[in-house]
Motif scaffolding. Structure first.
Motif, mmCIF file in Angstrom:
data_model
loop_
_atom_site.group_PDB
_atom_site.id
_atom_site.type_symbol
_atom_site.label_atom_id
_atom_site.label_comp_id
_atom_site.label_asym_id
_atom_site.label_seq_id
_atom_site.Cartn_x
_atom_site.Cartn_y
_atom_site.Cartn_z
ATOM 1 N N ALA A 173 0.833 -1.196 0.000
ATOM 2 C CA ALA A 173 0.000 0.000 0.000
ATOM 3 C C ALA A 173 0.873 1.254 0.000
ATOM 4 N N ARG A 174 0.264 2.366 -0.425
ATOM 5 C CA ARG A 174 0.964 3.646 -0.471
ATOM 6 C C ARG A 174 1.527 3.984 0.912
ATOM 7 N N PRO A 175 2.727 4.568 0.962
ATOM 8 C CA PRO A 175 3.322 4.922 2.260
ATOM 9 C C PRO A 175 2.413 5.859 3.042
ATOM 10 N N PRO A 176 2.509 5.849 4.361
ATOM 11 C CA PRO A 176 1.680 6.749 5.162
ATOM 12 C C PRO A 176 2.008 8.206 4.862
ATOM 13 N N GLU A 177 1.046 9.081 5.116
ATOM 14 C CA GLU A 177 1.220 10.502 4.827
ATOM 15 C C GLU A 177 2.444 11.068 5.529
ATOM 16 N N GLY A 178 2.731 10.598 6.722
ATOM 17 C CA GLY A 178 3.883 11.113 7.459
ATOM 18 C C GLY A 178 5.216 10.862 6.787
ATOM 19 N N ALA A 179 5.270 9.872 5.880
ATOM 20 C CA ALA A 179 6.504 9.590 5.148
ATOM 21 C C ALA A 179 6.610 10.391 3.860
ATOM 22 N N ARG A 180 5.575 11.167 3.542
ATOM 23 C CA ARG A 180 5.495 11.864 2.255
ATOM 24 C C ARG A 180 5.514 13.387 2.422
ATOM 25 N N VAL A 181 6.002 13.882 3.535
ATOM 26 C CA VAL A 181 6.033 15.318 3.791
ATOM 27 C C VAL A 181 7.481 15.762 3.980
ATOM 28 N N MET A 379 13.258 -4.640 2.683
ATOM 29 C CA MET A 379 13.089 -3.810 3.874
ATOM 30 C C MET A 379 11.735 -3.113 3.909
ATOM 31 N N ALA A 380 10.905 -3.319 2.896
ATOM 32 C CA ALA A 380 9.606 -2.636 2.821
ATOM 33 C C ALA A 380 8.744 -2.813 4.068
ATOM 34 N N ALA A 409 12.548 0.718 -5.269
ATOM 35 C CA ALA A 409 11.793 0.901 -4.028
ATOM 36 C C ALA A 409 10.423 0.256 -4.129
ATOM 37 N N VAL A 410 10.080 -0.504 -3.134
ATOM 38 C CA VAL A 410 8.776 -1.169 -3.075
ATOM 39 C C VAL A 410 8.054 -0.659 -1.833
ATOM 40 N N GLY A 411 7.127 0.241 -2.033
ATOM 41 C CA GLY A 411 6.253 0.643 -0.939
ATOM 42 C C GLY A 411 6.656 1.871 -0.170
ATOM 43 N N GLY A 412 7.943 2.109 0.046
ATOM 44 C CA GLY A 412 8.362 3.251 0.840
ATOM 45 C C GLY A 412 8.477 4.512 0.017
#
Length: 579
Positions: A173-181, A379-380, A409-412
């Motif tokens: 699934a798409r990374p959490p919002e906190g990882a995308r800021v 490591m995903a 990269a897979v997922g992160g």
């Protein structure tokens, strides 16, 4: 061991896919491993090898017009080296058993990845001078049967081939919002001289600029002074710097920032209070300056690491951790195990699974940052923030490393290394650091309170544009070109939107049939870009200088064909299809 692959005992090979040939040897002398091939619905080829022993897998392909071989540990060695020079040792926390050979047009000739990322693997690769072929030899430690490799057929680019492999590896699934800021990091701004009031002042400014997280790097812990690691291991807060660390964290979180703290949980310094208790499990010394490395194959080590990380998050109200120096455990690769797990890769998978589970209990949705070289597909499950390795003030390295990370990269969410620059450089020079990190989540590490007005305007402008373009930059398909050319023109596209960054004097292709809106970023030192417009006509609707100053564009239409567009160095232009 033979100097070249041609010196090994020859074995029969069989055709696999396109011009690739395969041979598989079992670790038992005179025994060949059984393998099967199947075409998957996505068009990739799956090879399953049935053997519980050590394996040697030999791949070869005619040289043809090959110009480069990309793999996750390539660094700056990304041409077609000789087979006596190409060597990588990979495991769960060090790269990945994957690679892509490509020709002068960028077309892939051999693209593969192992589905099991854990076994310690030695990868020899390069040009076989005697056989006039390019070869990849994988020597895999004993693993559960079957061992599986996935192959992508010849693709138009390395990125296209790697997209096929990533799909086969299974995209979570798409990374959490906190990882995308955007992130503010203390490291290059403070080094180890961190303390509560100054960090809070920087956090307030970072929040105003649109950052969503802060990482408190090395220096918060007791004995965290000096650039060595003689005192690490106890991981207790230096109360002279942070008299009430939990209250400090709460204040920063109240500004709207997630709070992560740095830790190198497998390092053990001789000045640590716990050194006498744990030193027997850390025989490898000075892998990093001043510290020993704990062996994760020992259960007492895994308990220590898991308990320490969970305690830090629980006691101080942290939102997550920046895990550093995990790759140092490769010092134990191939050595007899003193514990209950045979190899390093398997031990790290057990340790990280327990660590994530323990941290999730005290902070559901906790953020974990990982960095090269331990940011591969395996490591995903353990971290959603995948950071480029350290490259202070090196915009070229940041661009290359973030693109490399994204290929596999897979997922992160891929993050840049922390950005720093000379405070005296003009805004155009400082903006180069942001442009180098454009196709990743930027981590800022300048002292914000000390920026000039020009630099502050520049940083605010680029972070605002990055947030606006984020869906394309993080979620779009990225075509960076040939790895050996260091990605001078990188295009990200999502639907009718396209963002292209240009860092060399190259012709920039633009397809007006596919993209109604195009942003072109000028990362060169020139004040113009050369576009080749196909399928229609464009017009420049906005042009900006490096600090966000708007420049009125001419009313001239662009295309079809070659066009020169005036864009300041470290500036950008927004283009639209002309009616």
């Amino acid at each position: 061991m033979s100097v070249t692959t041609a010196g090994l005992v020859p074995v029969p090979t069989e055709p696999l896919v396109d011009d690739v040939r395969l041979a598989v040897l079992s670790g038992v002398p005179g025994t060949a491993a059984r393998w099967e091939r199947a075409t998957r619905p996505d068009g990739t080829e799956l090879v399953e090898i049935h053997s519980g022993e050590e394996l040697e897998i030999r791949l070869s392909v005619p040289l043809g017009d090959a110009v480069g071989f990309w793999h996750s540990d390539a660094g700056w060695k990304r041409t077609v080296v000789a087979d006596w020079a190409g060597l990588a040792r990979v495991s769960l926390v060090s790269g990945a058993a994957a690679g892509c050979l490509y020709d002068s047009a960028g077309t892939s000739m051999l693209a593969f990845a192992a589905l099991d990322p854990v076994p310690e693997t030695t990868m020899r690769y390069g040009v076989s001078e005697e056989n006039k072929t390019f070869v990849v030899h994988l020597r895999v430690t004993a693993t559960d049967s079957p061992y599986r490799l996935i192959f992508a057929r010849a693709s138009a680019s390395v990125a296209a081939a790697m997209r096929k492999l990533r799909g086969a590896l299974g995209r979570p699934a798409r990374p959490p919002e906190g990882a995308r800021v955007p992130v503010y990091s203390t490291w290059y701004g403070f080094s180890q001289a961190v303390e509560a009031d100054a960090v809070e002042a920087e956090a307030s400014l970072a929040a105003e600029l649109g950052c969503g997280a802060i990482i408190l790097d090395d220096g918060w812990q007791e004995l965290g002074n000096g650039r060595g690691y003689h005192g690490v291991g106890d991981w207790r807060v230096d109360t002279a710097k942070f008299p009430d660390f939990a209250a400090h964290v709460a204040r920063v979180r109240g500004m709207g920032l997630a709070y992560l703290a740095w830790i190198a949980p497998l390092l053990l310094g001789p000045r640590a209070e716990c050194f006498p208790e744990l030193s027997a499990h850390a025989p490898a010394a000075d892998v990093v300056p001043g510290a020993h490395v704990l062996d994760p194959r020992v259960p007492e080590v895994r308990r220590h690491v898991v308990d320490t990380c969970a305690r830090l998050v629980r006691d101080h109200g942290l939102d997550g951790l920046k895990l550093d120096f995990l790759e140092t455990v490769m010092a134990y690769a191939g050595t007899p195990s003193p514990g209950d797990v045979a190899d390093v890769g398997t031990a790290m998978r057990v340790l990280l699974a327990e660590l994530v589970a323990a941290v999730e209990v005290v902070r559901p949705g906790a953020l974990i940052e990982l960095r090269q070289p331990y940011a591969g597909p395996g490591m995903a499950p353990f971290g959603a923030m995948l950071r480029a390795d350290d490259c202070p003030a090196d915009a070229v390295a940041n661009r290359v490393r973030t693109i490399d990370l994204g290929l596999l990269a897979v997922g992160g969410a891929v993050h840049s290394d922390m950005l720093m620059w000379d405070p005296a450089v003009p805004a155009r020079g400082a903006a180069r650091q942001l442009i180098g990190a454009l196709h990743s989540v930027p981590q800022i590490s300048a002292r914000l309170s000390e920026l000039t007005g020009e630099h502050r305007r520049m940083l605010a402008f680029w972070l605002e544009r990055w947030r606006e373009l984020r869906p394309v930059l993080l979620d779009g398909d990225v075509e960076p070109g040939r790895p050996d050319e260091l990605y001078p023109v990188v295009r990200a596209e999502l639907g009718a939107r396209c963002v292209t960054s240009v860092t060399a004097d190259r012709v920039v292709p633009v397809d007006a049939r596919r993209h109604a809106e195009v942003t072109v970023v000028n990362g060169t030192s020139s004040g113009r870009l050369v576009l080749e417009v196909e399928g229609g006509t464009l017009r420049a609707v906005r042009i900006f200088d490096a600090d966000g100053s708007r420049i009125e564009p001419s009313d001239r239409r662009l295309g079809p064909g070659l066009c020169v567009l005036d864009v300041p160095p470290s500036g950008l232009a927004d283009l639209e299809v002309a009616p």
